[in-house]
Scaffold this motif. Structure first.
Motif: not given
Length: 802
Positions: A392-420
């Motif tokens: 039996i489950v009282a309450g609701d364990p489900a959480t709202q999904d968290k989706v992030i809009d992610f530009p791939l150029n954030e990796v080289p911009r913030l870290s300097g790493l250029k990855l495929p």
């Protein structure tokens, strides 16, 4: 967080060595604090059998034992353990063996007149566990003479990592293996629990009265179980990380806590009356917990109660009365979600630290609440048998999904790493993130077990730590053509200079609590409601400090209570006048007690003892101000200070009536009595933010050299003035005659008494003249002296004393 290498390999298919795994853990942010080599640590302790145990002739609680250690010649051991008996196989340390808990090295000795050739060991004495109730009891088939760790299977390396509070997903071995799998050091095994189908409805229901404290609660009954010792493999797992095996049902919950980071609790169903309710405790309600202690609860705490009483302190510790033992046949398995803040507050208030609290206050995976219940049920069925009910489950364990809009150029911009893209996608998917979309911008869904990931920078951090920070290219900052700005802010620079100045004057730096009691706060100008802590760590630390002096005074008194009477302490830190940022200031404060004179003359064989006085505190305050860059010539000293200073032996340092920079003086006897401190005590406190900043723009005046090539001239003057005239007024009047030539004016004598008219006093000052362009003639010196006399007479009404 501790785990063994074989335990890790249950979740990670890898051929990497222990060294490679340890290095990789640290590189990905799971810092390894220690690696315990149990085989080496426990190698001196061997399995032995007690052949005979007879009463010691001179002690009621000791036994003289004949012990077989496998050499063919029995050893005589004197033992006080209540479980020492003939036939028992246990663990022995021979002479020359080091015992960590007792910090001793064993040797042959006599105990109450009987020789003992070694020591039989408890688990607590060698750090195996916390059990000190008796010597270790080995299995009956344990081979005599073998290292006991090898026999128990606890010789596996134990890795301990230091988790940062945000990495709640790695409070279980499964989460650690997932991170390592993303580095390609091995393949992560999913090991997802299978749903358990119940064969009958759960007869116990759950009501949640406080959904803000318990979002969801899962429960299942397993009837017909046979509870007893857990299997050997499970006992070895728990023992290796320092946990004491209790029984199969309890051991299962402890295992899943460390294996999956999912704390659970089991109730003996026959000891539970009626249905369960999750509610706030009533003020004064009590719980006898599993640790044997009785806790008094209040309405801020969340509990699990049946229709009779409280049965568990939610998310922290269960109750003794509903605990499972060898007689348990029906068990209720609980898997719930709790408020992280409430768990932390309750645990801190009651002083309880448990493995469950450690995980719940950091946050657990809400989506694993029901699978965790299924996993526990499966293990109970495998190890204890029984028949499961529907969950039996009282309450609701489900959480709202968290989706992030992610530009791939954030990796080289913030870290300097250029990855495929393929590598970035692989890393994130291995960590459990879901990526949708193609091209230079994608959508990243955050898994439920990563509550610490909130934005783009967090995703970049995940990629960088798995790839390795050693791959981040070093990139120098562009210097430009402008001069470098100071690294330290003005207040940071003043803080450092103040500390150095006070240390140079012989004071010792102290660091005291930022909190004081309500009584101390009110005594030193605080005590406002907005500065009272909502959740103090102790009753005597209930308010933010309005001054540094209470902590320093208490520290000085503690030193005095231990025989260190002549102490001089200082502290530079935050004080709080309100709950807004602009009401927080950086103060430099210091105290001197008894004979702690700055020049060491308070206690010296060549002179009579001299206690500290108000002028020592004044000198300390002025040393801080000079070091911090205060305009010393513009400072004013006004008699008196706040209520905690002696009214006739204190002063206020200011620049005009509105800018109070600090205070100094003897402490008021009333303040000392309230703090139960003994004097003599002098103190000062200056607020570094109140020192005006130097002018940023250059002035038209030509810079002058600090050193002059010409001889300075000193002249002394004594003025007869009214008794109400302040010495500072005389000093100011003399200084204003010629600020270029007059570089110093100091008071060297104040006299009232015989030879002086009633209502009058004599103030003597020394004036230093420093010519810079040429040597002064006698006529020029006399002319300037005449101006000084005229100006002092004009300003104070005084006359030059004959």
């Amino acid at each position: 967080m501790k785990f063994t290498l074989p335990w890790l390999k249950d979740h990670l298919d890898t051929t990497a060595s222990l060294t490679e795994i340890v290095d990789k853990l640290t590189m990905i942010g799971l810092e390894v604090e220690a690696v315990e080599d149990k085989a080496k640590e426990f190698e001196p302790f061997k399995v032995v059998q007690i052949l005979e145990a007879v009463q010691h002739p001179n002690a009621d609680r000791l036994r003289v034992c004949q012990v077989d250690n496998g050499t063919g010649k029995p050893l005589q051991i004197v033992c006080g353990a209540p479980n020492a008996r003939a036939g028992l196989k246990t663990v022995l340390g021979l002479p020359g063996t080091y015992i960590p808990a007792k910090d001793i090295t064993l040797s042959v000795g006599k105990i109450r007149g009987v020789e003992s050739q070694g020591m039989m060991i408890s688990g607590a004495e060698i750090g195996l566990n916390d059990d000190h109730s008796g010597i270790i009891e080995m299995p009956a088939d344990a081979p005599i003479g073998r290292p006991f760790a090898e026999v128990l299977g606890i010789s596996d390396p134990v890795i301990e990592i230091n988790l940062t509070p945000n990495r709640s997903d790695c409070t279980g071995v499964n989460g650690i293996a997932r991170d390592l799998g993303a580095t390609l050091i091995g393949d992560y095994k999913q090991n997802a629990p299978k749903p358990i189908k119940g064969s009958f409805p759960c007869p116990v229901t759950v009501t949640i009265e406080t959904p803000e404290l318990c979002p969801a609660f899962g429960l299942r009954l397993v009837r017909g179980v046979k509870n007893g010792p857990s299997p050997e493999w499970l006992q070895k797992r728990l023992t290796a990380i320092g946990l004491r095996p209790i029984n199969a049902l309890v051991d299962i919950t402890n295992f899943i806590t460390f294996d999956r980071g999912r704390p659970l609790h089991v109730f003996d169903a026959k000891k539970v009356t009626g249905n369960l309710t999750v509610r706030r405790a009533q003020n004064g309600e009590q719980l006898l917990a599993l640790d044997g202690r009785t806790y008094t609860l209040d309405a801020a705490m969340c509990v699990i109660a049946d229709e009779r009483a409280v049965e568990s302190l939610a998310g922290i510790m269960g109750g003794e009365e509903s605990g499972c033992d060898e007689n348990t046949t029906d068990v209720l398995i609980e898997s719930a979600l709790w408020s992280e803040i409430n768990i932390a507050q309750t645990g801190r208030k009651l002083g309880i630290t448990t493995d469950a609290r450690y995980r719940f206050e950091r946050g657990v995976d809400p989506n694993f609440m029901v699978p965790g219940l299924d996993l526990a049920t499966q293990m109970v069925l495998e190890l204890c048998g029984g028949e499961p009910s529907e969950a039996i489950v009282a309450g609701d364990p489900a959480t709202q999904d968290k989706v992030i809009d992610f530009p791939l150029n954030e990796v080289p911009r913030l870290s300097g790493l250029k990855l495929p893209l393929t590598e970035m996608r692989r890393i994130l998917e291995k960590l459990g993130f879901f990526i949708a979309g193609q091209g230079e911008r994608v959508k990243v869904a955050v898994p439920s077990w990563r509550p610490d990931v909130h934005g783009r920078a967090d995703i970049v951090e995940e990629v960088v730590r798995i790839v390795g920070v050693d791959r981040v290219p070093p990139t120098p900052f562009p210097r430009g053509d402008l001069a470098r700005k100071p690294v330290l802010t003005p207040i940071q620079a003043r803080t450092r200079k103040a500390k150095r100045a006070l240390a140079a004057r012989g004071l010792t730096e102290a660091v005291t609590w930022s909190f004081v009691s309500k009584r101390e706060a009110e005594l030193f100008g605080g005590g406002a409601a907005e500065l009272a802590l909502a959740n103090p760590i102790a009753a005597e630390l209930s308010d933010m400090r309005p001054s540094l002096l209470p902590g320093l005074l208490m520290s000085a008194q503690k030193n005095a209570d231990r025989g260190f009477n002549d102490v001089a302490l200082f502290e530079v830190g935050q004080i709080f006048k309100g709950d807004k940022p602009e009401d927080q200031f950086t103060a430099a404060s210091g105290i001197r007690r008894a004979l702690a004179k700055p020049d060491g003359s308070g206690r010296h064989w060549s002179t009579p003892a001299k206690p500290v006085d108000v002028f020592d505190a004044k000198a300390d305050a002025f040393a801080v101000l000079a070091a911090a860059g205060a305009p010393m010539q513009a400072l004013q000293i006004v008699p008196g200070g706040p209520a905690w200073f002696h009214p006739g032996r204190s002063g206020t340092i200011q620049m005009g009536p509105k800018n109070i920079i600090g205070h100094f003086g003897e402490l008021h006897p009333r303040a000392l009595a309230a703090l139960k401190a003994e004097g003599p005590l002098v103190a000062f406190e200056v607020v570094l933010e109140n020192i005006p900043e130097p002018k940023a723009k250059a002035t038209r005046a030509k810079p002058q050299l600090d050193l002059s090539a010409f001889q300075p001239v000193d002249r002394d003057f004594a003025f007869m003035v009214d008794a109400s005239v302040k010495a500072l007024d005389v000093v100011r009047a003399a200084q204003n005659v010629d600020k270029k030539l007059i570089t110093n004016v100091s008071v060297f004598d104040v006299y009232e008494g015989k030879g002086i008219e009633p209502g009058k006093k004599s103030i003597a000052i020394a004036v230093t003249l420093q010519p810079r362009e040429k040597t002064m003639t006698d006529q020029e010196i006399e002319a300037l002296a005449a101006k000084i006399v005229a100006e002092v007479t004009k300003r104070t009404g005084g006359t030059l004393r004959a």
